[in-house]
Motif scaffolding. Structure first.
Motif, PDB file in Angstrom:
ATOM      1  N   HIS A 160      34.482   5.977  58.367  1.00 20.01           N
ATOM      2  CA  HIS A 160      33.810   6.659  59.476  1.00 20.01           C
ATOM      3  C   HIS A 160      34.845   7.373  60.348  1.00 20.01           C
ATOM      4  CE1 HIS A 160      31.359   3.145  58.471  1.00 20.01           C
ATOM      5  NE2 HIS A 160      30.434   3.409  59.352  1.00 20.01           N
ATOM      6  N   TRP A 161      34.631   8.652  60.609  1.00 21.17           N
ATOM      7  CA  TRP A 161      35.420   9.366  61.626  1.00 21.17           C
ATOM      8  C   TRP A 161      34.480  10.168  62.514  1.00 21.17           C
ATOM      9  CZ3 TRP A 161      40.218   8.294  62.989  1.00 21.17           C
ATOM     10  CH2 TRP A 161      41.014   7.582  62.087  1.00 21.17           C
ATOM     11  N   PHE A 162      34.679  10.060  63.836  1.00 18.41           N
ATOM     12  CA  PHE A 162      33.811  10.679  64.837  1.00 18.41           C
ATOM     13  C   PHE A 162      34.635  11.492  65.836  1.00 18.41           C
ATOM     14  CE2 PHE A 162      31.494   6.890  63.606  1.00 18.41           C
ATOM     15  CZ  PHE A 162      30.165   7.086  63.912  1.00 18.41           C
ATOM     16  N   THR A 163      33.982  12.442  66.450  1.00 15.85           N
ATOM     17  CA  THR A 163      34.473  13.015  67.694  1.00 15.85           C
ATOM     18  C   THR A 163      33.251  13.291  68.569  1.00 15.85           C
ATOM     19  OG1 THR A 163      35.929  14.661  68.732  1.00 15.85           O
ATOM     20  CG2 THR A 163      34.483  15.442  66.973  1.00 15.85           C
ATOM     21  N   LYS A 202      41.503  13.246  58.666  1.00 20.39           N
ATOM     22  CA  LYS A 202      41.556  11.779  58.608  1.00 20.39           C
ATOM     23  C   LYS A 202      40.723  11.267  57.431  1.00 20.39           C
ATOM     24  CE  LYS A 202      43.691  10.893  62.675  1.00 20.39           C
ATOM     25  NZ  LYS A 202      44.983  10.186  62.814  1.00 20.39           N
ATOM     26  N   LEU A 203      39.543  11.833  57.274  1.00 21.09           N
ATOM     27  CA  LEU A 203      38.662  11.406  56.186  1.00 21.09           C
ATOM     28  C   LEU A 203      39.285  11.728  54.833  1.00 21.09           C
ATOM     29  CD1 LEU A 203      35.614  10.322  55.795  1.00 21.09           C
ATOM     30  CD2 LEU A 203      35.180  12.666  55.070  1.00 21.09           C
ATOM     31  N   ALA A 210      30.255  13.445  63.248  1.00 22.75           N
ATOM     32  CA  ALA A 210      30.740  12.302  62.483  1.00 22.75           C
ATOM     33  C   ALA A 210      30.705  12.628  61.001  1.00 22.75           C
ATOM     34  CB  ALA A 210      29.880  11.068  62.767  1.00 22.75           C
ATOM     35  N   VAL A 211      31.666  12.065  60.259  1.00 23.22           N
ATOM     36  CA  VAL A 211      31.758  12.347  58.826  1.00 23.22           C
ATOM     37  C   VAL A 211      32.116  11.061  58.087  1.00 23.22           C
ATOM     38  CG1 VAL A 211      34.181  13.102  58.974  1.00 23.22           C
ATOM     39  CG2 VAL A 211      32.711  13.956  57.119  1.00 23.22           C
ATOM     40  N   PHE A 212      31.571  10.908  56.876  1.00 21.46           N
ATOM     41  CA  PHE A 212      31.636   9.639  56.157  1.00 21.46           C
ATOM     42  C   PHE A 212      31.835   9.865  54.661  1.00 21.46           C
ATOM     43  CE2 PHE A 212      28.552   9.793  59.569  1.00 21.46           C
ATOM     44  CZ  PHE A 212      28.961   8.768  60.414  1.00 21.46           C
ATOM     45  N   LEU A 223      37.743   9.292  66.859  1.00 24.20           N
ATOM     46  CA  LEU A 223      37.326   7.892  66.824  1.00 24.20           C
ATOM     47  C   LEU A 223      37.060   7.415  65.402  1.00 24.20           C
ATOM     48  CD1 LEU A 223      35.030   9.028  69.517  1.00 24.20           C
ATOM     49  CD2 LEU A 223      36.288   6.962  70.048  1.00 24.20           C
ATOM     50  N   HIS A 224      37.167   6.114  65.240  1.00 25.90           N
ATOM     51  CA  HIS A 224      37.086   5.484  63.922  1.00 25.90           C
ATOM     52  C   HIS A 224      36.291   4.193  64.055  1.00 25.90           C
ATOM     53  CE1 HIS A 224      38.499   3.697  60.181  1.00 25.90           C
ATOM     54  NE2 HIS A 224      39.148   2.747  60.812  1.00 25.90           N
TER      55      HIS A 224
END
Length: 290
Positions: free
Chosen positions: A163-166, A223-224, A282-284, A196-197
């Motif tokens: 999980h990576w968010f902003t 990051k992902l 967010a990306v996954f 964020l993670h």
């Protein structure tokens, strides 16, 4: 092989047509906006997602609460009475008490239905990270795997869902205690965006920062990609967004350029959006570790 369902809650943020196609049962959580309660169905039947974000942008307060055990009992019992087993994949216990209520309900129901299997997995995932775990488990079910096999698969897969968010508005994170008031004010003035993670314990962790919106989206992509299996090549990647579809399309284009097999885009639903705010991105994907 006994018949069974895969059950999740609506914080999974899956597109409703995908959940329906895969036969996933979804327990709606509740969001309170302007003092009125709405069930968060994936199709937005009680509160449309664009309407939710418009109201929040307009200054209305949105709050959430975990589902209680009785709600789970009422949802699960009809399946058990028909001889159908249940595998529940729930929202991270570090962010909500929902999965704990589900586990308590499962304990009670096992006594009432001793011939039925009822499994609960705390995915320690959120939004479409949870959705990704559920989606992959449902694909295993489609292959003909029994409930025990899919249960073991889900337990092994959940820790691999990255999980990576902003976020766009730091004041939503400030309200939830994720950043200080000073950080929210200064970050807003300087257009500093958090990166964020969700960690192995299912907690939302502030890992980095970027200057400006496009840079923050590029940061979560980088990051992902660094952590994902095969650097995203041939993966199905999920994106959820807080009513910012143009930004989601921008991220989607980068993912396809990186070799993603498919990109699935959906809203950050009201339950999580109440805490992360409009403009959340967010990306996954999956990887060896989060």
């Amino acid at each position: 092989m006994s018949e069974y369902i895969i059950l999740t809650d609506s914080s999974c943020d899956l597109p409703p047509e995908l959940a329906e196609k895969l036969g996933i049962e979804v327990l709606p959580l509740t969001v309170t906006v302007g003092g009125k309660d709405y069930k968060n169905y994936l199709d937005g039947r009680e509160i449309a997602f664009k309407d939710f974000y418009a109201r929040v942008r307009g200054g209305e307060n949105a709050v959430t609460a975990a589902v209680n055990m009785d709600t789970f009992l009422s949802f699960m019992k009809p399946f058990l009475e028909k001889g159908i087993d249940i595998l529940y994949l729930g929202f991270s216990s570090a962010l909500s008490g929902t999965v704990t209520s589900g586990a308590m309900a499962a304990d009670e129901l096992r006594e009432q239905y001793p011939d039925r299997k009822i499994y609960v997995v705390d995915t320690k995932c959120a939004s479409m990270g949870q959705g990704l775990c559920v989606y992959l488990a449902a694909l295993e079910k489609e292959k003909g795997k029994d409930i025990d096999e899919v249960y073991e698969f889900a337990k092994k897969t959940a820790p691999r869902c990255i999980h990576w968010f902003t976020v766009e508005d730091l004041f939503f994170l400030k309200r939830g205690g994720r950043v200080s008031a000073a950080t929210a004010v200064l970050g807003t003035m300087l257009s500093i965006k958090p990166v964020l993670h969700v960690d192995d314990e299912g907690r939302l962790i502030n890992m980095d920062k970027a200057r400006g919106r496009k840079a923050s989206i590029k940061a979560i992509f980088d990051k992902l990609r660094a952590a994902a299996d095969n650097n995203l090549k041939d993966q199905v990647v999920f994106i959820s967004h807080g009513d910012c579809i143009d930004d989601a399309r921008y991220l989607e284009s980068m993912l396809y350029e990186a070799g993603a097999k498919e990109v699935v885009i959906s809203y950050v639903g009201p339950v999580i959006g109440a805490h992360s705010g409009p403009g959340t991105m967010a990306v996954f994907a999956t990887g060896d570790v989060r």
